[in-house]
Design a protein around this motif. Structure first.
Motif, PDB file in Angstrom:
ATOM      1  N   LEU A  17      -0.639  -0.612   7.472  1.00 15.93           N
ATOM      2  CA  LEU A  17      -0.409   0.734   7.307  1.00 15.93           C
ATOM      3  C   LEU A  17       0.268   1.357   8.455  1.00 15.93           C
ATOM      4  N   GLY A  18      -0.236   1.062   9.500  1.00 18.22           N
ATOM      5  CA  GLY A  18       0.404   1.732  10.793  1.00 18.22           C
ATOM      6  C   GLY A  18       1.912   1.558  10.939  1.00 18.22           C
ATOM      7  N   SER A  25       4.862  11.698   8.651  1.00 20.53           N
ATOM      8  CA  SER A  25       4.050  11.008   9.472  1.00 20.53           C
ATOM      9  C   SER A  25       4.134  11.473  11.037  1.00 20.53           C
ATOM     10  N   GLU A  30       0.293   6.840   7.894  1.00 20.39           N
ATOM     11  CA  GLU A  30      -0.671   7.510   7.663  1.00 20.39           C
ATOM     12  C   GLU A  30      -0.993   7.201   6.218  1.00 20.39           C
ATOM     13  N   TYR A  31      -2.111   7.664   5.678  1.00 22.97           N
ATOM     14  CA  TYR A  31      -2.682   7.333   4.175  1.00 22.97           C
ATOM     15  C   TYR A  31      -1.788   7.683   3.284  1.00 22.97           C
ATOM     16  N   VAL A  54      -8.081  -1.458   7.562  1.00 24.46           N
ATOM     17  CA  VAL A  54      -8.041  -0.043   7.788  1.00 24.46           C
ATOM     18  C   VAL A  54      -9.337   0.737   8.426  1.00 24.46           C
ATOM     19  N   TYR A  76      -5.222   7.111  10.972  1.00 24.08           N
ATOM     20  CA  TYR A  76      -4.113   7.074   9.775  1.00 24.08           C
ATOM     21  C   TYR A  76      -4.416   8.635   9.019  1.00 24.08           C
ATOM     22  N   SER A  78      -3.522  12.066   7.687  1.00 26.32           N
ATOM     23  CA  SER A  78      -2.385  12.919   7.884  1.00 26.32           C
ATOM     24  C   SER A  78      -2.859  14.165   8.185  1.00 26.32           C
TER      25      SER A  78
END
Length: 682
Positions: A17-18, A25, A30-31, A54, A76, A78
């Motif tokens: 995800l990162g 972002s 981020e999610y 995560v 993560y 936002s």
């Protein structure tokens, strides 16, 4: 009986995800960025996205070292998507702008600094809104209270995190005893303490917002017809809210890891406590099941990390620095009676199970000082009569008891530690023993006669059959219970040297195996040929690379077995100039098209291997495309970022078209055309 479920034939991609970067972002994926990435996947025909874990890992950048089995990582979140940000002060918005200036556009993110900066700003936003949060908490019908009702684990997590903050993020094992050994009742009493409510609610609010953002993004991914696949680490960090609050589920005297192998001659000691499965069973495995149910809010499939650990875990005393003196749990021990029947008397058993240290061996590393050496040996050893031979004292329980002594010179310490690990049999309680994993490399073994070696080998072989049965029964119980807890598709990480029951158990429970192409070979045959793609198990995930390996590009450029792949699967006519050691988009298509014709139901490649279909995305240093280098701890690991913002990928029709061709090939082939000798693509 086999569990029959219909497994779709899907092609997907794995991405941390990162690693995602969008125009919105800040320094890290981020999610909400998942929804943008899903647009690219949809246009490319991909129907699955696999993430690394995560969960909140605190100061540790490794996603496999979580502070909580449930809490999401705030890094993560936002910040600009938070409802509270819209009405934030100008000071907050100025700080947000500074975060962008510091962290955006870097090739790899600075985990420690970014985490510190984001948490600092998140706490500032909370301070500006804490009155509203407190009022919401006081309202039993509020969204916050509803979320809390579904996530009661957050009470323990919040107390744990507030204490970590108080003690400068030190491990709970270093806290004052009144906090390090709190019973659940004491933890909940602290949670109810009104004077601490404001501090605790920061973590509740933060997790609530993180869950909101991740759930919304996951739903958008699912709405596009794309499966989101999570990753469930098997072990928990000893410095975690779970291990702290529930010591009944974790054996803190033992550490999980893996036995010695060619790459790790002393094994791997991961530093994680092992599970007390008997105690977990008494609760119907509620902690594990809750963990999976929590994950199922976001995912439709999941990767079971180190599935072998559910069959048997390699555990080592916490007093050991390596994993050499480890054992499998469960184990079937060799008894003293077994050894006596085979002709080994008490003295011989002692010779096999206790290191006998000659004075001369220590004298050699102590400047040939005979008297001084005797003085040092008396500190940790007992002399055998008048012989120049010594046994370790009973109070020595591990090599830490030797290596941490300041009254021994360093060379003496290290030589003694080597002897400590040099034994054929590992004592296991009274009159029970297990063979050391490397028992045939020990001094005692090499001193045995051929008849004695044969007798001991026979005992060890008989014991192994019993253990195989123990491991299979345990795995069927544990994996059967856990996979039935949700509707998620279970996929196993079953790499390494596995018991013969592993494929059978996974198949019976419809758990997909993992086939990493470069390691999926017929190792016992001459030339160790790669397995034909047509012969891959249908219930499996085939992949070109994993987060711990080199990328496909780096493998082709620098690793010797790439030539073996070329030998076994030569390019067909019309595929262009393909040469080992040179990587081009044509090379990527050649490799990925072969893999696409695997019989595996799931075909999941790291995003880097898909991006390599276009040379514009190549890093001049292919090492920079790696996610992690196992065995190393540094600022490089786990900080990979995509070379371009996701929005650019969304508009790259040429890349999408190239991926679509691979998706179509995987969907139609079913492994039928993936035999060797260049028959692919015919």
């Amino acid at each position: 009986m086999s569990t029959c479920i219909e497994i779709p034939r899907l092609t997907g991609t794995a991405v941390p995800l990162g690693a995602l970067a969008t125009k919105n972002s800040c320094g890290i994926g981020e999610y909400p960025d998942l929804a943008v990435f899903a647009n690219f996947c949809k246009k490319s025909g991909l129907s699955l996205v696999q993430l690394l874990p995560v969960n909140d890992t605190g100061t540790e950048s490794s996603p496999y070292s979580a502070l909580s089995a449930f809490a999401l990582h705030p890094i993560y979140v936002s910040i600009e998507s938070l409802p509270e940000f819209k009405a934030a002060s100008s000071a907050v918005k100025k700080q947000m702008k500074a975060l962008h200036q510091t962290h955006d556009g870097v090739p790899r993110f600075n985990y420690s600094q970014l985490r510190y900066d984001k948490l600092d700003l998140l706490r500032r936003i909370y301070e500006e809104n804490k009155q509203v949060v407190m009022e919401s908490w006081a309202d039993p019908k509020s969204d916050l209270r509803f979320w809390y009702g579904q996530n009661s684990w957050v009470s323990e997590y919040a107390v744990f995190m507030e204490l970590k903050k108080e003690f400068m993020e030190a491990s709970w094992r270093q806290w004052p005893k009144k906090y390090s050994s709190m019973k659940v009742e004491k933890i909940l009493a602290r949670w109810e303490d009104k004077t601490l409510q404001e501090a605790h609610l920061f973590y509740v609010w933060l997790q609530w917002r993180a869950f909101e953002q991740f759930k919304d993004a996951a739903q958008q991914v699912q709405d596009k017809g794309i499966i989101l696949k999570g990753d469930i680490p098997i072990m928990m960090n000893e410095d975690s809210a779970d291990a702290w609050a529930h010591p009944e589920f974790f054996d803190d005297t033992m550490r999980a890891g893996s036995p010695p192998d060619g790459f790790n001659p002393t094994g791997q000691n991961w530093g994680f406590p092992v599970y007390r499965w008997k105690n977990l069973a008494k609760t119907d495995y509620s902690w594990w099941k809750s963990r999976l149910v929590c994950a199922s809010r976001f995912y439709q499939a999941y990767r079971i990390d180190h599935v072998l650990g559910f069959f048997r875990i390699w555990e080592t005393s916490s007093r050991e620095t390596t994993a050499m003196m480890g054992k499998t749990e469960p184990s079937s021990p060799i008894t003293a009676k077994d050894l006596e029947k085979a002709g080994f008397d008490t003295d011989r058993i002692r010779w096999l199970s206790q290191p006998h240290v000659p004075t001369r061996a220590i004298e050699e590393v102590n400047n040939n000082d005979y008297l001084g050496t005797h003085g040092y040996l008396h500190l940790v050893m007992n002399r055998i009569g008048d012989e120049e031979l010594w046994l370790f004292k009973e109070e020595i329980k591990g090599d830490r008891d030797i290596l941490e002594r300041e009254d021994l010179p360093e060379p003496v310490r290290h030589r003694l530690a080597e002897f400590w690990r040099n034994r054929t049999l590992l004592p296991l309680g009274k009159d029970n023993y297990l063979p050391l994993w490397t028992y045939k490399d020990t001094v005692a073994w090499q001193s045995l006669s051929e008849e004695e070696k044969a007798a001991l080998d026979e005992i060890i072989a008989a014991r192994q059959k019993k253990q195989d049965g123990l491991w299979e029964r345990q795995a069927r119980t544990l994996l059967g219970e856990l996979t039935a807890a949700t509707d998620m598709i279970a996929c196993a990480e079953d790499l390494g040297a596995n018991p013969e029951s592993v494929p059978r158990v996974l198949d019976d429970l419809s758990i997909l195996r993992l086939c990493v192409v470069r390691w999926y070979r017929q190792w016992q045959e001459a030339g160790q040929p790669f397995v034909d793609f047509a012969d891959y198990p249908a219930k499996s995930v085939v992949t070109s690379s994993v987060h711990d390996s080199s990328t496909l590009r780096l493998w082709w450029l620098s690793e010797q077995d790439a030539a073996d792949f070329y030998r076994d699967f030569p390019p067909a006519e019309g595929e262009g100039e393909i040469e080992v050691g040179i990587y081009t988009p044509e090379t990527a298509r050649y490799l990925l098209s072969r893999i696409a014709q695997s019989a595996s139901s799931f075909c999941i490649h790291p995003i880097q291997d898909f991006l390599a279909l276009q040379a514009v995305y190549y890093n001049s240093d292919p090492q920079q495309e790696r996610v992690n280098v196992p065995g190393s701890v540094n600022e490089f690991n786990w900080t990979y970022r995509l070379p371009v913002p996701v929005e650019e990928l969304v508009h790259n029709k040429e890349l999408q078209s190239a991926i679509k061709e691979l998706v179509a090939l995987h969907k139609k082939s079913g492994g039928r055309a993936a035999s060797k000798k260049g028959s692919a693509n015919k």
